[in-house]
Design a protein around this motif. Sequence first.
Motif: not given
Length: 90
Positions: A1-17
């Motif tokens: 069984m092979s695993e499907t690679p996850l698509s690339p994702l860029l996660v940005l954390h908004a600075p407070p305020g």
Amino acid sequence: MSETPLSPLLVLHAPPGHDVDPQALDALKAYAGARYGASVLVNPRLEPARAHQPLLLGDWGAMRPGRVLADLQPLIARVFFNLDWLADVI
């Protein structure tokens, strides 16, 4: 069984305020999608945090994280803004 690679994702954390500039976010999403096949997710923070570093999740192939972030940094820098400086002017 092979695993499907996850698509690339860029996660940005908004600075407070800070708010998101929708046009800058759209430009970042378009570029990241066309160049890397990546999606972009903005995680709004309600609590102050020290680190606001973007996260690269999923399979980015042979791309080195440092190079990807260096390439995207000018676009990322435009996504968040605040108007704190305005209080000093008024």
